[in-house]
Design an enzyme around this catalytic site. Structure first.
Site, PDB file in Angstrom:
ATOM      1  N   GLY A  71      10.265   6.186   0.809  1.00  0.00           N
ATOM      2  CA  GLY A  71      11.327   6.118   1.808  1.00  0.00           C
ATOM      3  C   GLY A  71      11.925   4.714   0.639  1.00  0.00           C
ATOM      4  CB  CYS A 325       5.596  -5.950   3.628  1.00  0.00           C
ATOM      5  SG  CYS A 325       5.854  -3.964   4.187  1.00  0.00           S
TER       6      CYS A 325
HETATM    7  C1  LIG Z   1       7.549   2.680   5.876  1.00  0.00           C
HETATM    8  C2  LIG Z   1       8.791   2.056   5.862  1.00  0.00           C
HETATM    9  C3  LIG Z   1       9.920   1.889   4.475  1.00  0.00           C
HETATM   10  C4  LIG Z   1       9.156   2.577   3.120  1.00  0.00           C
HETATM   11  O1  LIG Z   1       8.392   3.506   3.438  1.00  0.00           O
HETATM   12  P1  LIG Z   1       7.773   4.269   2.135  1.00  0.00           P
HETATM   13  O2  LIG Z   1       7.881   6.005   2.072  1.00  0.00           O
HETATM   14  O3  LIG Z   1       6.734   3.929   2.884  1.00  0.00           O
HETATM   15  O4  LIG Z   1       7.741   4.069   0.626  1.00  0.00           O
HETATM   16  C5  LIG Z   1      11.084   2.121   4.322  1.00  0.00           C
HETATM   17  N1  LIG Z   1      11.845   1.440   6.086  1.00  0.00           N
HETATM   18  C6  LIG Z   1      11.232   1.693   7.235  1.00  0.00           C
HETATM   19  C7  LIG Z   1      11.636   1.421   7.797  1.00  0.00           C
HETATM   20  C8  LIG Z   1      10.042   1.815   6.928  1.00  0.00           C
HETATM   21  O5  LIG Z   1       9.116   1.630   7.928  1.00  0.00           O
END
Ligand SMILES: *Cc1c(COP(=O)(O)O)cnc(C)c1O
Length: 390
Positions: A71, A325
């Site tokens: 993500g 985070c």
């Molecule tokens: C977890 C998350 C991400 C990051 O995704 P990853 O696959 O862990 O890099 C980005 N945006 C939101 C809203 C998330 O909850």
């Protein structure tokens, strides 16, 4: 002691069907999808099947889904790629104060490189007002990026209305749908989405794989440079097993969407009503009407979230303070701050998130421990003693 995981918004376990689908692609079917001989053909087919499975979950065409390493990469790519591709048109991006750091820190990076960014406020429930979006638009605006579902308080944003406003002004709409995927119905056409970020590990798929949906014809520069993979838009030999797993997880998410939403939200509502009735001075943050089915973000007055987290952990219960985070820092959550919640209350806030493996017994165990822990901490807290809490 029981072990109860209540942090499904941080990550989810890989489902057995997902793992089973992935395993052959580590060793048996190891061919590089870009190679020309027949054993590579199997890998190529598996890759395209997964693309179709992800596309089908969001109402997209397969050739509009581009796999990434998660993500965060999708968020980085969307903002940097559009800002670069449209730099002759304008240099202004609109986002919000409650985005995930993958958006906020990318926006801050872009600000150092000549891009103006507007960070919109939200209301007390964490909702963006579409009127504010329209007011922030200038003739330099090239992109509006607003998350579909917030990861801390679970608030669902009015993306369809915002997309309409964006398009009336000829502006692209990106949404971070990492928390929304598999938890709310998504149709990119109906909602008017141009770009959308997704992640595998939040939907019972593997970590380190995600995707960016890019509507056909959307101008965006490449982010990872190299070979011709992903229709020449995202280089690098594909994380084939991961992608197969993400595809399978997407297929299961589509099949189970309605029953998942019903079951999880019922447990969540039971949890919230028990906690708020059995423990005085508790406040649920975020919208109850527009909410992620598994999210319960609750403030416990007069005590520290960190102390609660440690005591819960000692009882085998995993939860999060505000946001995973910010778990290593004591700065108050930027999301709860943007919602106007006072700092003392933010420090007493926990995020509980429910997922498919959660049972009613799990929830009852957490409630029982929570009642004990809050009472113990309040007895020790000078603030609660002043309020007559002994
Ligand atoms: C977890 C998350 C991400 C990051 O995704 P990853 O696959 O862990 O890099 C980005 N945006 C939101 C809203 C998330 O909850």
């Amino acid at each position: 002691m029981k072990n109860v995981y209540m942090d499904y918004s941080a990550t989810t376990p890989v489902k057995k069907e997902v793992l089973d689908a992935m395993l052959p692609y580590f060793s048996e079917h190891f061919g590089n999808p870009s190679s020309l001989y027949s054993i590579a053909q199997e890998s190529k087919e598996a890759l395209e099947k997964a693309r179709g499975q992800v596309a089908s979950l969001i109402g997209a065409k397969a050739n509009e889904v581009f796999f990434t390493a998660g993500g965060s990469e999708a968020d980085n790519w969307a903002l940097e790629g559009v800002a670069d591709a449209l730099k002759d048109k304008g240099n202004h991006i609109i986002t919000t104060k409650i985005e995930h750091h993958a958006i906020l820190h990318t926006a801050e990076y872009l600000e150092k490189h000549g891009i103006d960014v507007t960070y919109l406020d939200v209301d007390a429930e964490g909702r963006v007002n579409p009127v504010d979006v329209e007011k922030a638009i200038t003739d330099k605006t090239v992109l509006i990026s607003i998350m579909m579902v917030n990861n801390e308080v679970g608030t669902i944003e009015p993306i369809k209305e915002i997309a309409e406003i964006a398009h009336n002004h000829g502006i692209l709409l990106h949404t971070d749908a990492v928390q929304a995927l598999g938890n709310v119905p998504i149709d990119v056409d109906n909602m008017g989405i141009d770009l959308m970020s997704m992640s595998g590990h939040k939907i019972y798929g593997p970590k380190g794989v995600g995707a960016l949906y890019i509507r056909k014809g959307t101008k965006i520069s490449n982010f990872i440079h190299g070979g011709a993979q992903e229709m020449k838009k995202r280089a690098g030999t594909e994380n084939l097993a991961g992608i197969v797993g993400f595809g399978k997880a997407a297929e299961l998410a589509k099949e189970n969407l309605e029953s998942h939403i019903n079951r999880v939200s019922e447990l969540r509502d039971y949890f919230i009503s028990e906690v708020t009735s059995k423990i005085p001075d508790t406040i649920v943050n975020g919208s109850m009407e527009h909410r992620h089915p598994g999210n319960a973000n609750i403030s416990f007055e007069y005590i520290e979230g960190e102390s609660m987290l440690i005591l819960l952990d000692m009882n085998g219960i995993s939860v999060s303070t505000g946001s995973a985070c910010s778990s290593k820092s004591l700065t108050p959550s930027h999301v709860l701050s943007a919602m106007g919640i006072p700092v003392e209350r933010i420090h007493g806030t926990l995020r509980f998130t429910i997922g498919d493996p959660t049972t009613k017994e799990d929830i009852d165990y957490v409630i029982e421990k929570l009642v004990e822990i809050v009472q113990k901490l309040r007895e020790l807290s000078p603030v609660s003693r002043e309020k007559g809490w002994e």
